[in-house]
Scaffold this active site. Sequence first.
Site, PDB file in Angstrom:
ATOM      1  N   GLY A 103       0.829  -1.186   0.000  1.00 43.45           N
ATOM      2  CA  GLY A 103       0.000   0.000   0.000  1.00 43.45           C
ATOM      3  C   GLY A 103       0.865   1.239   0.000  1.00 43.45           C
ATOM      4  CE1 TYR A 104       3.618   2.898  -4.161  1.00 40.26           C
ATOM      5  CE2 TYR A 104       1.789   1.371  -4.327  1.00 40.26           C
ATOM      6  CZ  TYR A 104       3.062   1.745  -4.672  1.00 40.26           C
ATOM      7  OH  TYR A 104       3.809   0.952  -5.500  1.00 40.26           O
ATOM      8  CG  LEU A 105       2.622   4.619   4.159  1.00 41.26           C
ATOM      9  CD1 LEU A 105       3.957   4.503   4.873  1.00 41.26           C
ATOM     10  CD2 LEU A 105       1.466   4.554   5.140  1.00 41.26           C
TER      11      LEU A 105
END
Length: 165
Positions: free
Chosen positions: A29-31
């Site tokens: 996932g992308y922060l």
Amino acid sequence: MALEIERKFLLQDESWRLQADVGVGLRQGYLSHNEKNSIRVRIGGCRAWLNIKSSTPGTVRHEYEYPLPLAEAEEMLAGLCRSPVIEKRRYHVEYGGFTWEIDVFSGANQGLVVAEIELETVEQDFPRPPWLGAEVSAELRYYNSQLVLYPYCAWSAAERQFSKA
């Protein structure tokens, strides 16, 4: 400074599976993702990493990777990352002295399969396996950070047709 030199390709067929290992499931996932960089959390098996990568398109990008405690990575994926989380199974295939990573996506990107090879220099030559298709290294829509914003399930029939070239 850590550099990643990577080329990305579509596949012509599934004959690569005859030489592949059993693969490992990955979730990432992308922060954060902006014009300069992306920051992602990735879990593979019982290991987790924080990865910071420059957003420049093409074959050469700055990349930094740090181990994370698995429980913290799970928390970040669940509570801090943009949806959808990237889900895929990564296989390794040895061919001509090189290791290919083949990502078979699931979830919102079900149906997409991409092969990647990491090189030591931009000019480095490598043998092309018979199952290798069109190169998509410069096409942003194939970057994982973009698949979060515009998943494969949302692509038009024409876009999907090209991805099977």
